[in-house]
Design an enzyme around this catalytic site. Structure first.
Site, mmCIF file in Angstrom:
data_model
loop_
_atom_site.group_PDB
_atom_site.id
_atom_site.type_symbol
_atom_site.label_atom_id
_atom_site.label_comp_id
_atom_site.label_asym_id
_atom_site.label_seq_id
_atom_site.Cartn_x
_atom_site.Cartn_y
_atom_site.Cartn_z
ATOM 1 N N ASP A 134 0.825 -1.199 0.000
ATOM 2 C CA ASP A 134 0.000 0.000 0.000
ATOM 3 C C ASP A 134 0.857 1.245 0.000
ATOM 4 O OD1 ASP A 134 -2.204 1.670 0.177
ATOM 5 O OD2 ASP A 134 -3.212 0.441 1.649
ATOM 6 N N HIS A 217 1.400 -6.029 9.089
ATOM 7 C CA HIS A 217 0.615 -6.327 10.282
ATOM 8 C C HIS A 217 0.522 -7.812 10.462
ATOM 9 C CE1 HIS A 217 -1.670 -2.447 10.052
ATOM 10 N NE2 HIS A 217 -0.979 -2.508 8.964
ATOM 11 N N SER A 518 -10.427 -1.798 -3.962
ATOM 12 C CA SER A 518 -9.328 -1.718 -3.005
ATOM 13 C C SER A 518 -9.806 -1.936 -1.581
ATOM 14 C CB SER A 518 -8.656 -0.347 -3.101
ATOM 15 O OG SER A 518 -9.608 0.681 -2.863
#
Length: 740
Positions: A134, A217, A518
């Site tokens: 991203d 993450h 997205s």
């Protein structure tokens, strides 16, 4: 950008053959070189030493790839590229291309409930690592809190790279790592010169190499590969794939891809190449279908090893109303949260009435303040960002905006945090308000904002912008695979920019409402993480199959899901197998598994030779003597293509694996469209402790005199397998088209 999701982009890859005619222009450009790794002379300790000695000087080399792709990227002159491309160890040369970004209640809407199933205290997903590619991360957001999470999985091999105002302490037990990939971006800006424009997540304008890194993450994460001022470069994206797999991620979420119906062959598409390498290592890859719908063949990310995700609505909306001077109320949407108009009626003007296109689109400097001051302005959607049109109206002195869809957008509406009172309306309502203005001497209106409404029906609805089939490369493989929530999704937001993303928007917000495929792809990435945690032995193909065969095709009215663009029933070209239903995907009964060898046979079936396939797979191989059929890839859907003159029947082979009760008997049920026959053999599939896999044959026949292919050029049906508890559905698409 949202802290846990990614937008969309347009791309075109070109395979270059170089000659002496290129010597006139010695401008540096970046290229990706696919190298036969087995050709490395033993004198060199590493591939990097070989590349730096034989192909390019070390300063010219940007990335070295050794996991999902073997080779390097470098910034070189045309003469250097021509020389390198003639080397026998070079399998392919791909010019680095710029891609641009695609641009809550959804857990409950997906069938998850607090303290139940996958969303229970059993802590599913906390041991799964998801990498998101991203534009960056704002780590202080509550979305990245590691409260109640246990220790980081021991298999994690990644790092927490530092950047401007981003310290190692910004990583935690949820945001477990951070990397950024910028060398391709810098090379495109004259070999690494400073870039002063701020990116989507940075806090201050700084040289590009000092930007804040992106995240890996534990449940929602990835790498920064995209930059606001220049988009995302293939060389950096491929490096992110390489690092993600090496770092130990289980799932990759990448909402980056092509558009406008342009799709490159897999061997020239770094996303297809990188994702193949990831899937071959057992990593599930979720990708966005693109935002170029509702046009046919607009779906992107077509590789069969990718899970391609379209967008649907959820049962939450942000209604707004245009109240005309004659009393009519036209329904729309808005996220405007400023001072309301309080029912005051204002004059309405449509700049497009004069025939000036730029005026109707409310482009920069297109509005005459003398004509719009103190008025509500009708602006047509298109050519510029929706929120930017409101800024143009505001600068010209307008008090509000009615944002009208055109035919291409239909009735598909997206909520935006506008800077001025604004109501977005569909094409029909837009025509109505324009007609009112043109037929009324003194037209007036006001705008009313009704906040948040939950329980909207129908939902889900296929978003009008969602990329549509058929598959533009290999229509034998249905794309998109499925849809997930992608309209008006609540997401964490950066403090670097206001909710509109405009430089002049000084507002700050912890969360924003965003729309796009997205937003949909990360929902599937999260679902894959939960399924991987519950079923650690499932392959990426098995996880996708579980999602597809249990997907919903009806809405919350228990009626066939509709298409937002047309209001008509949706088809498999719109929603693939259906809308993600994670509660059912946990226990799908049967799955359609696919191995790396199966994908290789598929590449052979579409005409790729061994050397071309090696560009994708990294390993030399040979195709079978008898050419396989692409439609026999063990996909959870069936696409039957018939030429206008040729055979009237086709046979498909599928194999299912029992992941439910070991002793089970499944029987088929068929929904065949008019003029089409579908037969299945055998008539039942019997499983026991010793027999986990069963194969079956599907024969699809077409009666050309009675079949009506309709607007989409196809008809649609379904094959169901049931054992009394599970229902395993595969969409069937029957198309009449000559070979591409």
């Amino acid at each position: 950008m949202a802290a846990t999701s990614l937008p969309f982009l347009l791309f075109l890859f070109i395979f270059f053959k170089f000659s002496a005619s290129h010597t006139a222009d010695q401008t540096l450009k970046t290229f990706l070189f696919r190298v036969d790794r087995h050709s490395k002379p033993s004198i060199f300790p590493t591939h990097y030493h070989w590349y730096a000695s034989e192909f390019a000087d070390p300063p010219q080399i940007l990335h070295v790839y050794d996991t999902v792709f073997h080779g390097f990227s470098a910034s070189l002159t045309p003469d250097q590229v021509a020389s390198i491309s003639s080397h026998p160890s070079i399998l392919a040369v791909i010019e680095d291309q710029r891609r641009h970004l695609h641009t809550t209640r959804s857990p409950q809407f997906l069938g998850l409930r607090n303290q139940r199933g996958l969303w229970s205290e059993s802590d599913y997903g906390s041991d799964v690592i998801v990498g998101v590619f991203d534009t960056g991360v704002w780590p202080e957001r509550r979305s990245f809190s590691d409260k109640h999470l246990g220790p980081i999985p021991r298999r994690w091999r990644g790092v927490c790279e530092t950047g401007v105002k981003f310290a190692r302490s910004n990583c935690n037990r949820k945001l477990i790592g951070a990397r950024f990939f910028i060398k391709g971006h810098e090379a495109a800006a004259n070999a690494g010169g400073p870039i002063s424009a701020i990116n989507d997540t940075g806090r201050v304008p700084v040289p590009a190499r000092r930007r804040r890194p992106w995240n890996t993450h534990r449940l929602h994460g990835g790498r920064q590969v995209c930059w606001k001022e220049s988009g995302c470069f293939d060389s950096d994206i491929l490096a992110a794939f390489d690092a993600a797999v090496n770092d130990g991620v289980d799932v990759i979420s990448i909402s980056i891809g092509g558009g406008d119906g342009i799709s490159s062959p897999y061997y020239l598409d770094p996303i297809a190449i990188g994702s193949y390498g990831a899937v071959a290592h057992g990593v599930f890859v979720s990708s966005s279908a693109g935002n170029d719908g509702p046009n046919g063949m607009s779906v992107t990310n077509l590789a069969p090893w990718l899970t391609t995700v379209g967008a649907g609505t959820i049962d939450r909306n942000f209604p707004a109303v245009v109240i005309l001077g004659d009393g009519r109320r036209l329904n729309g949407v808005s996220l405007y949260a400023g001072s309301p108009l309080k029912g005051k009626m204002y004059p309405v003007v449509y700049p497009g009435k004069s025939g000036m296109l730029s005026g109707s689109l409310c482009m920069e400097n297109s509005l005459d303040p003398r004509e719009v001051r103190g008025k509500i302005v009708i602006c047509d959607r298109g050519s510029s960002p929706r929120v930017a049109k409101g800024l143009v109206v505001k600068k010209a002195g307008g008090v509000g905006m009615i944002l009208a869809n055109g035919i291409s957008n239909g009735e598909g509406l997206v909520g935006d945090a506008h800077l001025i009172p604004t109501c977005a309306v569909g094409a029909d309502e837009g025509d109505a308000v324009k007609s009112y203005v043109s037929s009324t001497k003194t037209p007036t209106a006001t705008l009313d904002f009704e906040g948040t409404v939950i329980g909207i029906k129908p939902a889900p609805v296929v978003a009008s912008f969602s990329g549509r089939g058929p598959n533009g490369l290999n229509p034998e493989i249905l794309k998109p695979d499925l849809i997930a929530p992608g309209v008006n999704i609540l997401a964490a937001w950066t403090d670097a920019v206001g909710p509109t993303g405009l430089e002049t928007d000084s507002r700050k917000t912890e969360f924003n409402i965003l729309s796009g495929t997205s937003m949909a792809a990360p929902h599937v990435s999260g679902a894959a993480a939960l399924l991987k945690s519950a079923h650690p032995d499932w392959s990426p193909a098995a996880i996708r199959s579980a999602m597809m065969t249990t997907a919903s095709v009806t809405d919350n009215r228990n009626q066939t899901m509709t298409d937002e663009a047309t209001g008509k029933a949706s088809t498999a070209y719109d929603l693939g197998a259906g809308h993600l239903n994670l509660g059912r995907a946990m226990d799908p009964g049967l799955v359609y598994d696919i191995t790396n060898d199966d994908y290789v046979r598929f590449l052979c079936s579409v005409g790729y030779g061994p050397r071309v396939i090696q560009v994708i797979t990294r390993t030399p191989l040979n195709c079978p003597a008898k050419k396989p059929s692409p439609e026999n890839l063990n996909y959870p859907s069936i696409a039957a293509l018939f030429s206008t003159a040729g055979k009237s029947s086709k046979t498909f082979i599928r194999t299912v694996t029992n992941v439910g009760h070991p002793n089970a008997v499944y029987r088929p049920r068929i929904e065949a469209p008019r003029g089409v026959t579908v037969a299945v053999k055998p008539s039942r599939l019997v499983f026991n402790e010793a027999v986990k896999k069963r194969s079956f044959i599907v024969t699809v026949g077409v009666d050309r005199k009675n079949v009506v292919f309709g607007e989409a050029g196809a008809v649609f049906g379904s094959l169901y397998w049931g054992d009394g508890k599970h229902v395993v559905r595969s969409p069937i698409v029957v198309t009449q088209m000559d070979p591409l």
